[in-house]
Design a protein around this motif. Sequence first.
Motif, PDB file in Angstrom:
ATOM      1  N   GLY A 196       0.775  -1.226   0.000  1.00 52.10           N
ATOM      2  CA  GLY A 196       0.000   0.000   0.000  1.00 52.10           C
ATOM      3  C   GLY A 196       0.805   1.273   0.000  1.00 52.10           C
ATOM      4  N   ASP A 197       2.125   1.207   0.128  1.00 53.39           N
ATOM      5  CA  ASP A 197       2.952   2.416   0.128  1.00 53.39           C
ATOM      6  C   ASP A 197       3.381   2.714  -1.306  1.00 53.39           C
ATOM      7  OD1 ASP A 197       4.720   4.480   0.581  1.00 53.39           O
ATOM      8  OD2 ASP A 197       5.547   3.590   2.396  1.00 53.39           O
ATOM      9  N   VAL A 198       2.545   3.431  -2.027  1.00 53.89           N
ATOM     10  CA  VAL A 198       2.782   3.688  -3.445  1.00 53.89           C
ATOM     11  C   VAL A 198       4.052   4.502  -3.654  1.00 53.89           C
ATOM     12  CG1 VAL A 198       1.819   4.704  -5.549  1.00 53.89           C
ATOM     13  CG2 VAL A 198       0.318   3.543  -3.919  1.00 53.89           C
ATOM     14  N   GLY A 199       4.326   5.447  -2.760  1.00 50.69           N
ATOM     15  CA  GLY A 199       5.511   6.290  -2.894  1.00 50.69           C
ATOM     16  C   GLY A 199       6.789   5.495  -2.827  1.00 50.69           C
ATOM     17  N   GLN A 200       6.911   4.607  -1.828  1.00 50.06           N
ATOM     18  CA  GLN A 200       8.128   3.805  -1.730  1.00 50.06           C
ATOM     19  C   GLN A 200       8.209   2.780  -2.853  1.00 50.06           C
ATOM     20  OE1 GLN A 200       9.464   2.076   1.857  1.00 50.06           O
ATOM     21  NE2 GLN A 200       9.125   3.918   3.104  1.00 50.06           N
ATOM     22  N   GLY A 201       7.079   2.213  -3.248  1.00 48.79           N
ATOM     23  CA  GLY A 201       7.087   1.284  -4.374  1.00 48.79           C
ATOM     24  C   GLY A 201       7.584   1.956  -5.649  1.00 48.79           C
ATOM     25  N   ALA A 202       7.136   3.206  -5.865  1.00 46.19           N
ATOM     26  CA  ALA A 202       7.588   3.948  -7.048  1.00 46.19           C
ATOM     27  C   ALA A 202       9.070   4.279  -6.955  1.00 46.19           C
ATOM     28  CB  ALA A 202       6.764   5.225  -7.200  1.00 46.19           C
ATOM     29  N   ALA A 203       9.558   4.600  -5.739  1.00 45.73           N
ATOM     30  CA  ALA A 203      10.983   4.904  -5.576  1.00 45.73           C
ATOM     31  C   ALA A 203      11.841   3.680  -5.866  1.00 45.73           C
ATOM     32  CB  ALA A 203      11.236   5.408  -4.154  1.00 45.73           C
ATOM     33  N   ILE A 204      11.401   2.504  -5.429  1.00 47.91           N
ATOM     34  CA  ILE A 204      12.152   1.276  -5.707  1.00 47.91           C
ATOM     35  C   ILE A 204      12.149   0.981  -7.206  1.00 47.91           C
ATOM     36  CG2 ILE A 204      12.228  -1.209  -5.308  1.00 47.91           C
ATOM     37  CD1 ILE A 204      10.940  -0.657  -2.549  1.00 47.91           C
ATOM     38  N   ALA A 205      10.979   1.117  -7.823  1.00 46.10           N
ATOM     39  CA  ALA A 205      10.890   0.863  -9.264  1.00 46.10           C
ATOM     40  C   ALA A 205      11.727   1.864 -10.049  1.00 46.10           C
ATOM     41  CB  ALA A 205       9.429   0.924  -9.707  1.00 46.10           C
ATOM     42  N   LEU A 206      11.737   3.122  -9.607  1.00 46.26           N
ATOM     43  CA  LEU A 206      12.511   4.143 -10.310  1.00 46.26           C
ATOM     44  C   LEU A 206      14.006   3.871 -10.206  1.00 46.26           C
ATOM     45  CD1 LEU A 206      11.880   6.747 -11.888  1.00 46.26           C
ATOM     46  CD2 LEU A 206      12.295   8.022  -9.786  1.00 46.26           C
ATOM     47  N   PHE A 207      14.421   3.180  -9.148  1.00 41.91           N
ATOM     48  CA  PHE A 207      15.840   2.860  -8.985  1.00 41.91           C
ATOM     49  C   PHE A 207      16.315   1.926 -10.073  1.00 41.91           C
ATOM     50  CE2 PHE A 207      19.548   0.888  -6.946  1.00 41.91           C
ATOM     51  CZ  PHE A 207      20.197   2.009  -6.470  1.00 41.91           C
ATOM     52  N   LEU A 208      15.393   1.193 -10.707  1.00 40.58           N
ATOM     53  CA  LEU A 208      15.764   0.302 -11.803  1.00 40.58           C
ATOM     54  C   LEU A 208      16.278   1.068 -13.015  1.00 40.58           C
ATOM     55  CD1 LEU A 208      12.682  -2.110 -11.704  1.00 40.58           C
ATOM     56  CD2 LEU A 208      15.032  -2.787 -11.249  1.00 40.58           C
ATOM     57  N   PHE A 209      15.761   2.283 -13.218  1.00 39.94           N
ATOM     58  CA  PHE A 209      16.036   3.011 -14.460  1.00 39.94           C
ATOM     59  C   PHE A 209      17.509   3.326 -14.660  1.00 39.94           C
ATOM     60  CE2 PHE A 209      16.366   7.109 -16.726  1.00 39.94           C
ATOM     61  CZ  PHE A 209      15.916   6.695 -17.971  1.00 39.94           C
ATOM     62  N   PRO A 210      18.216   3.953 -13.689  1.00 41.09           N
ATOM     63  CA  PRO A 210      19.639   4.260 -13.954  1.00 41.09           C
ATOM     64  C   PRO A 210      20.485   3.011 -14.122  1.00 41.09           C
ATOM     65  CG  PRO A 210      19.057   4.744 -11.676  1.00 41.09           C
ATOM     66  CD  PRO A 210      17.780   4.472 -12.384  1.00 41.09           C
ATOM     67  N   LEU A 211      20.178   1.945 -13.370  1.00 41.87           N
ATOM     68  CA  LEU A 211      20.953   0.706 -13.518  1.00 41.87           C
ATOM     69  C   LEU A 211      20.749   0.100 -14.902  1.00 41.87           C
ATOM     70  CD1 LEU A 211      20.322  -0.970 -10.034  1.00 41.87           C
ATOM     71  CD2 LEU A 211      22.325   0.325 -10.777  1.00 41.87           C
ATOM     72  N   LEU A 212      19.487   0.058 -15.339  1.00 45.56           N
ATOM     73  CA  LEU A 212      19.189  -0.502 -16.653  1.00 45.56           C
ATOM     74  C   LEU A 212      19.789   0.356 -17.759  1.00 45.56           C
ATOM     75  CD1 LEU A 212      17.687  -2.749 -18.147  1.00 45.56           C
ATOM     76  CD2 LEU A 212      15.668  -1.291 -18.158  1.00 45.56           C
ATOM     77  N   LEU A 213      19.724   1.666 -17.617  1.00 40.85           N
ATOM     78  CA  LEU A 213      20.286   2.568 -18.621  1.00 40.85           C
ATOM     79  C   LEU A 213      21.796   2.390 -18.722  1.00 40.85           C
ATOM     80  CD1 LEU A 213      19.822   4.908 -20.605  1.00 40.85           C
ATOM     81  CD2 LEU A 213      20.151   6.480 -18.687  1.00 40.85           C
ATOM     82  N   ALA A 214      22.472   2.288 -17.576  1.00 39.36           N
ATOM     83  CA  ALA A 214      23.929   2.107 -17.594  1.00 39.36           C
ATOM     84  C   ALA A 214      24.311   0.786 -18.251  1.00 39.36           C
ATOM     85  CB  ALA A 214      24.478   2.169 -16.168  1.00 39.36           C
ATOM     86  N   GLY A 215      23.571  -0.283 -17.926  1.00 41.00           N
ATOM     87  CA  GLY A 215      23.871  -1.578 -18.537  1.00 41.00           C
ATOM     88  C   GLY A 215      23.629  -1.580 -20.034  1.00 41.00           C
ATOM     89  N   ALA A 216      22.527  -0.963 -20.463  1.00 42.67           N
ATOM     90  CA  ALA A 216      22.219  -0.923 -21.892  1.00 42.67           C
ATOM     91  C   ALA A 216      23.259  -0.113 -22.663  1.00 42.67           C
ATOM     92  CB  ALA A 216      20.822  -0.334 -22.102  1.00 42.67           C
ATOM     93  N   VAL A 217      23.682   1.022 -22.099  1.00 43.32           N
ATOM     94  CA  VAL A 217      24.694   1.854 -22.766  1.00 43.32           C
ATOM     95  C   VAL A 217      26.014   1.096 -22.878  1.00 43.32           C
ATOM     96  CG1 VAL A 217      26.103   3.931 -22.523  1.00 43.32           C
ATOM     97  CG2 VAL A 217      23.633   4.048 -22.147  1.00 43.32           C
ATOM     98  N   ALA A 218      26.408   0.385 -21.818  1.00 43.52           N
ATOM     99  CA  ALA A 218      27.662  -0.365 -21.845  1.00 43.52           C
ATOM    100  C   ALA A 218      27.627  -1.456 -22.908  1.00 43.52           C
ATOM    101  CB  ALA A 218      27.935  -0.970 -20.462  1.00 43.52           C
TER     102      ALA A 218
END
Length: 307
Positions: free
Chosen positions: A274-296
Motif C-alpha cells: 500500500g505504500d505507493v511512494g516507496q514502491g515507485a521509488a524502488i521501481a525508479l531505482f531500476l532506471f539508472p541501472l538498466l540505462l547504464a547496462g544498456a549503454v555499456a
Amino acid sequence: MTAAPAVRRRARTRAGLADRDGFLAWALLLPSVVYIVALVGVPFLLAVAFAFSDVTTGDPSFDFVGFRNFTEIFHDGVFWRALVNTLVFTGASMVLIVVFGKILANVLVADFHGKWFVRFLVLLPWTTPVALSTISWLWFLDSIYSPVDWVLRHAGLISGNVVWLGRPWTAMGSVVAVQAWRLTPLAAVIMMAGLVAIPRDIDEAARIDGAGFWRRMFEVTIPLTLPVIAVAGLFGAIMTFTDMTVPYVLTRGGPTHSTDVLASWAYFRGIEGGDVGQGAAIALFLFPLLLAGAVAILRAVRRLEPQ
C-alpha cells in the motif's frame, strides 16, 4: 467543368504529400510515438511524481516529501538484498541465455529432416504466456511430486526429494533456470539470423585450410557473430532485469526474501503493502541501472562491429 481543376489540384496536393519523405516518416512513426508516450512516457512520469510523494492506497492525496522515500529504502535491508538478487538473477540468466542460445542456434541452422517442426517446438517457451509456463514449473519443482526428482533418483544422483523452492540457493537456481528456459529461444532466433548472414565462402575456406569444428567455431563463427550475440544478451538482460513474474509466481520472493528482486519488491511495497511512494521509488531505482547496462552493452556492440 469548374470542378475539374479543383479536383486536379487536390490530387496533386495528395501526390505531393505522398512524395515527401519527411511527411511519410512522421506519418508512419506517429502511431509508435503515441503508443510509447501513452504506455511508457506517462507511467514513467507518474512513477517519478509518486516517488517524491507520500501517496498510499489508503490516502491518494499528493504531498511532496522530497527524497524521504529514497532515504527510507536505502535504510531497508530487504532493498539491498533485492538489489543483489537482481544482479545475480540478471547476470546468471544472461550467461545461460547466451550460451544455450548459441548452441541452439547452431542446431537450428543445421540441415536435417523436420527442422521446421523443431524450430516450432523451440519457440514454444517464448510464445507461451509466462505465468502459465511458470505455473507448470511449480509442478516440475514440487517438493513431493517433482518429476525432476524422480528422474534424478532413478539416475542415482540423489537419494531423496530436493526442496527446490524452499532453500535460498536452490530457489535462486530454480528461478534463474526457468528464466533462461523462457528467453533462450529468443536469443537463439537472434543468433540464428547472425549465423545465416555469415558468407559461406569464409566457412568453406576454413574447411579447406583444415580447420575442425571447434576451431571454426572460435576463430570464425563466434568472432563474426559477436555483435549479434551481444544484442541477444542485451535483450535477455533487459527482459530479466525488469521481470518479476518468474520470481513472483515460483517463490513470491521467498524463502526469507532470498529470491526477491527489485521489480517484485517494488510490487510488494507499492501494491500489496500500500505504500505507493516507496514502491515507485524502488521501481525508479531500476532506471539508472538498466540505462547504464544498456549503454555499456551497446558501446561494446559498436566496438565489435567490423569497420
